[in-house]
Design an enzyme around this catalytic site. Sequence first.
Site, PDB file in Angstrom:
ATOM      1  N   ASP A  85       0.860  -1.178   0.000  1.00 24.49           N
ATOM      2  CA  ASP A  85       0.000   0.000   0.000  1.00 24.49           C
ATOM      3  C   ASP A  85       0.897   1.228   0.000  1.00 24.49           C
ATOM      4  O   ASP A  85       1.784   1.357   0.851  1.00 24.49           O
ATOM      5  CB  ASP A  85      -0.906   0.031   1.234  1.00 24.49           C
ATOM      6  CG  ASP A  85      -1.938  -1.090   1.240  1.00 24.49           C
ATOM      7  OD1 ASP A  85      -1.993  -1.886   0.278  1.00 24.49           O
ATOM      8  OD2 ASP A  85      -2.688  -1.168   2.227  1.00 24.49           O
ATOM      9  N   ASP A 114      -6.500  -6.416   7.919  1.00 27.83           N
ATOM     10  CA  ASP A 114      -5.200  -6.162   7.318  1.00 27.83           C
ATOM     11  C   ASP A 114      -4.126  -6.373   8.371  1.00 27.83           C
ATOM     12  O   ASP A 114      -4.254  -5.909   9.508  1.00 27.83           O
ATOM     13  CB  ASP A 114      -5.103  -4.719   6.799  1.00 27.83           C
ATOM     14  CG  ASP A 114      -5.528  -4.574   5.354  1.00 27.83           C
ATOM     15  OD1 ASP A 114      -5.709  -5.600   4.660  1.00 27.83           O
ATOM     16  OD2 ASP A 114      -5.666  -3.426   4.900  1.00 27.83           O
TER      17      ASP A 114
END
Length: 124
Positions: A85, A114
């Site tokens: 990310d 996550d």
Amino acid sequence: MADLPTDPNELVSQFCAAWANGDADELMAYFTDDAVYHNVPMDPLEGAEAIRAFLEGFFPASGGIVFETHHQAANGNVVLNERTDYINTGDGQIALPVCGVFEVRDGRIARWSDYFDMGQFAGG
């Protein structure tokens, strides 16, 4: 927004791509009303209202986030992905390795967890 994909793998791929837009309304369409979003080093966010509040607080500081998915696999309604990310900060950009676990129910994300290193996210 167009209809969401019914295939869990496609739904998660589209959801991850949508983060680049930095639009809380767009992302909320992917969640069930009783969804749980858990960034595992932190406490889980339970329900659409809590998830929306997080997104609305997060995007002004970061803008959109680019999710680069390296691997993704689905087994029924569970989708796992390994990603990097790319998060904008006031000091530049963080490239954060993440493993995501998504549970899909009735064509929406019911649970999203996550897993990442909080120290790396915090710049430590």
